[in-house]
Each structure stands twice: as structure tokens, then as C-alpha cells.
Design a protein around this motif. Structure first.
Motif, PDB file in Angstrom:
ATOM      1  N   SER A  86       0.706  -1.108   0.241  1.00  0.00           N
ATOM      2  CA  SER A  86       0.006   0.111   0.026  1.00  0.00           C
ATOM      3  C   SER A  86       1.104   1.111   0.068  1.00  0.00           C
ATOM      4  N   VAL A  87       1.851   1.023   0.839  1.00  0.00           N
ATOM      5  CA  VAL A  87       2.728   2.441   0.680  1.00  0.00           C
ATOM      6  C   VAL A  87       3.468   2.756  -0.609  1.00  0.00           C
ATOM      7  N   SER A  88       3.931   1.629  -1.049  1.00  0.00           N
ATOM      8  CA  SER A  88       4.796   1.653  -2.102  1.00  0.00           C
ATOM      9  C   SER A  88       3.780   2.540  -3.392  1.00  0.00           C
ATOM     10  N   ALA A  89       2.592   1.609  -3.425  1.00  0.00           N
ATOM     11  CA  ALA A  89       1.528   2.177  -4.430  1.00  0.00           C
ATOM     12  C   ALA A  89       1.438   3.708  -4.302  1.00  0.00           C
ATOM     13  N   ALA A  90       1.241   4.158  -3.043  1.00  0.00           N
ATOM     14  CA  ALA A  90       0.872   5.441  -2.784  1.00  0.00           C
ATOM     15  C   ALA A  90       2.013   6.505  -3.188  1.00  0.00           C
ATOM     16  N   VAL A  91       3.309   6.099  -2.729  1.00  0.00           N
ATOM     17  CA  VAL A  91       4.294   6.727  -3.118  1.00  0.00           C
ATOM     18  C   VAL A  91       4.671   6.998  -4.554  1.00  0.00           C
ATOM     19  N   GLU A  92       4.564   5.733  -5.271  1.00  0.00           N
ATOM     20  CA  GLU A  92       4.491   5.829  -6.672  1.00  0.00           C
ATOM     21  C   GLU A  92       3.678   6.650  -7.357  1.00  0.00           C
ATOM     22  N   GLY A  93       2.453   6.588  -6.942  1.00  0.00           N
ATOM     23  CA  GLY A  93       1.260   7.440  -7.418  1.00  0.00           C
ATOM     24  C   GLY A  93       1.558   8.951  -7.179  1.00  0.00           C
ATOM     25  N   ALA A  94       1.838   9.163  -5.870  1.00  0.00           N
ATOM     26  CA  ALA A  94       2.299  10.581  -5.741  1.00  0.00           C
ATOM     27  C   ALA A  94       3.401  11.191  -6.595  1.00  0.00           C
ATOM     28  N   ALA A  95       4.721  10.183  -6.637  1.00  0.00           N
ATOM     29  CA  ALA A  95       5.545  10.687  -7.660  1.00  0.00           C
ATOM     30  C   ALA A  95       5.127  10.870  -9.011  1.00  0.00           C
ATOM     31  N   LEU A  96       4.184  10.159  -9.358  1.00  0.00           N
ATOM     32  CA  LEU A  96       3.551  10.316 -10.822  1.00  0.00           C
ATOM     33  C   LEU A  96       2.929  11.445 -10.898  1.00  0.00           C
ATOM     34  N   GLU A  97       2.044  11.446 -10.111  1.00  0.00           N
ATOM     35  CA  GLU A  97       1.225  12.724 -10.072  1.00  0.00           C
ATOM     36  C   GLU A  97       2.084  14.232 -10.140  1.00  0.00           C
ATOM     37  N   LEU A  98       2.733  14.190  -9.020  1.00  0.00           N
ATOM     38  CA  LEU A  98       3.601  15.529  -8.481  1.00  0.00           C
ATOM     39  C   LEU A  98       4.980  15.503  -9.468  1.00  0.00           C
ATOM     40  N   GLU A  99       5.386  14.593 -10.380  1.00  0.00           N
ATOM     41  CA  GLU A  99       6.474  14.483 -11.267  1.00  0.00           C
ATOM     42  C   GLU A  99       7.749  14.617 -10.180  1.00  0.00           C
ATOM     43  N   GLY A 100       7.872  13.624  -9.279  1.00  0.00           N
ATOM     44  CA  GLY A 100       8.691  13.498  -8.253  1.00  0.00           C
ATOM     45  C   GLY A 100       8.445  13.615  -7.084  1.00  0.00           C
ATOM     46  N   LEU A 101       9.410  13.703  -6.022  1.00  0.00           N
ATOM     47  CA  LEU A 101       9.043  14.037  -4.829  1.00  0.00           C
ATOM     48  C   LEU A 101      10.490  14.615  -4.118  1.00  0.00           C
ATOM     49  N   ASP A 102      10.174  15.642  -3.113  1.00  0.00           N
ATOM     50  CA  ASP A 102      11.474  16.304  -2.593  1.00  0.00           C
ATOM     51  C   ASP A 102      11.405  16.152  -1.124  1.00  0.00           C
ATOM     52  N   GLY A 103      10.273  15.667  -0.519  1.00  0.00           N
ATOM     53  CA  GLY A 103      10.187  15.640   0.745  1.00  0.00           C
ATOM     54  C   GLY A 103       8.912  14.502   1.399  1.00  0.00           C
ATOM     55  N   ALA A 104       9.309  14.196   2.690  1.00  0.00           N
ATOM     56  CA  ALA A 104       7.980  13.304   3.121  1.00  0.00           C
ATOM     57  C   ALA A 104       7.964  13.689   4.608  1.00  0.00           C
ATOM     58  N   VAL A 105       6.752  13.623   5.035  1.00  0.00           N
ATOM     59  CA  VAL A 105       6.093  13.815   6.373  1.00  0.00           C
ATOM     60  C   VAL A 105       5.319  12.796   6.932  1.00  0.00           C
TER      61      VAL A 105
END
Length: 257
Positions: free
Chosen positions: A70-89
Motif C-alpha cells: 500500500s505504501v509503495s503504491a501511494a508513493v509511486e502514485g504521488a511521484a507520478l502525479e507530482l512528477e517526483g518527490l522532494d520531501g516526506a512528512v
């Protein structure tokens, strides 16, 4: 003036309410694109919709922080939608109480699974994206229980939140050379829906009282989630560029004595 989180892409767990929702709103107001994730998808949807209505950028995703898939799917979905990630909380968490000799093993394991493993898994999944971005900032949400025993009736909660701080320090040490900072926010008593959310997702609990903690807090009150979000936004920003591996107590003075 350019917003201090302009262009940042932030993944937030537990974003459907409480500190997580306040962090999502604050990060978006400061210019970040935000992935609002929660095990209660409807709550995440509501927060993301409110952010977009205010002119911000947000996507809502289901995320069970204790489940790696579930976490992997959410992170990959977020990276796809936002075109990458720079931070996590990492704001997702639960409460469990009961003296050590009375505590059910199931409650002990649940607290560690949600609070500690539920911090590890989002970090494990987001760090590769931060590495790809050339660096970034991680903020974990621990507790004053990361620093001192919260009370005499919370061994599972205390152990899990102590682990969150040590995990954060390990990440700070392990990824500093890659430009990734990791800091742990340690709130005192905050007015959130933690107990209600725990009941909704995990059934009936013994809810610890906050009266003693408030009495021991020099400011003599609970915090509101927005006060925690202010600290998180600072830690995510370049204004905190020389801070990593730190435990930041935002507790009204509770741990000062």
C-alpha cells in the motif's frame, strides 16, 4: 517574495486530519505540491479538495502505512502525479495504553506496526525519489514520548515513538552525504482526532488522559495542529538547511523540567 516551499513536492502520511492535515494545508500554502495520504481515503480526499479550492496543488491517495504494498503504491502514485518527490512528512499514528503487565500483545504489536513500521515504510519508499531529486527533507512526527515517558500507562506508545526518533537519526546519518535531511518533531499534547481515528480504524481502545500532561505543561494548554505545521514547514524549507538528526520538542515546555 517566492514562497519558501515553491516547487517542492511533499508526501504526507496521516494527512486526512490532525497534524497531517495541517501540514498538508501549510505546505500547499507555502507553494508545495502535496500528496495527502491516509487510510481513510475520504478524509484525504476532503483535505486535498480544500487545498485545491484554495488555489493549491494536492492529490489524495489511500495509504495503509503498515502495509508495504500500500505504501509503495501511494508513493509511486504521488511521484507520478507530482512528477517526483522532494520531501516526506510521516504523521500517521495511533494510541494504545495499558500497564506493561496488562497490555495485550496485539495492542503492543499494533502500536509498533502503525507508529514505527508505519514510519519506516514511507521513508523506505520515498528516499529513492529524494535521491533522484538530488536531496530533500524528511520530517517524522514523534512525540514528547520520544524523549521521556509520556505517562505511566503507555509502554507501547512510548516504545514506538522512541523508535521513531532513533530511526530518524539513523536516516539523517545515512543520507546526509546525499543532501537528504531528516528531523523528528516531538509534539506535546495537541488537539487532534487521534483517539477517534484510532477507534475508527482499529476498534475500541483505552484512551489515555491528557489532564496530567496539560497540568505539567508550563503553557497550561494543548497545542493546535497548525502550531505543529508551522514547525514542519520550517524543517522542510531551506531555512533549516543545517538541521538534521534533530529532535525538536514543540511541547509547551513539557520536557523543560
Amino acid at each position: 517574495m517566492t514562497p519558501r516551499l515553491a516547487g517542492r513536492r511533499i508526501f504526507v502520511t496521516g494527512g486526512g486530519s490532525g497534524i497531517g492535515a495541517a501540514v498538508a494545508h501549510r505546505a500547499a500554502a507555502e507553494g508545495a505540491g502535496v500528496a495527502v495520504t491516509d487510510a481513510r481515503k475520504d478524509a484525504a480526499d476532503a483535505v486535498a479538495e480544500a487545498i485545491r479550492a484554495a488555489g493549491g496543488t494536492a492529490v489524495a491517495l489511500y495509504c495503509d502505512v503498515a502495509d508495504e504494498q500500500s505504501v509503495s503504491a501511494a508513493v509511486e502514485g504521488a511521484a507520478l502525479e507530482l512528477e517526483g518527490l522532494d520531501g516526506a512528512v510521516t504523521c500517521a499514528g495511533i494510541t494504545r495504553s495499558g500497564l506493561t503487565h496488562e497490555l495485550d500483545l496485539a495492542d503492543w504489536e499494533l502500536a509498533l506496526r502503525i507508529n514505527l513500521t508505519g514510519t519506516f515504510l514511507p521513508l523506505k519508499a520515498t528516499i529513492p525519489h529524494l535521491l533522484a531529486a538530488g536531496g530533500g527533507s524528511v520530517v517524522t512526527v514523534g512525540s514528547v514520548a520520544s524523549l521521556v515517558a509520556a505517562n505511566d500507562n503507555s509502554p507501547a506508545y512510548d516504545a514506538s515513538k522512541g523508535g521513531v526518533l532513533q530511526l530518524t537519526r539513523s536516516v539523517a546519518m545515512g543520507y546526509a552525504e546525499h543532501g537528504i535531511r531528516a528531523n523528528c518533531l516531538c509534539p506535546g499534547v495537541v488537539s487532534t482526532g487521534l483517539a477517534a481515528n484510532t477507534v475508527q480504524l482499529h476498534g475500541t481502545i483505552r484512551v489515555p488522559t491528557h489532564s496530567d500532561a496539560i497540568a505539567a505543561t508550563p503553557l497550561r494548554r494543548k497545542a493546535v495542529p497548525e502550531e505543529m505545521a508551522t514547525v514542519v514547514a520550517f524543517l522542510l524549507s531551506d531555512e533549516a538547511s543545517f538541521m538534521t538528526g534533530a529532535a525538536i520538542a514543540a511541547d509547551g515546555g513539557l520536557t523543560a523540567h
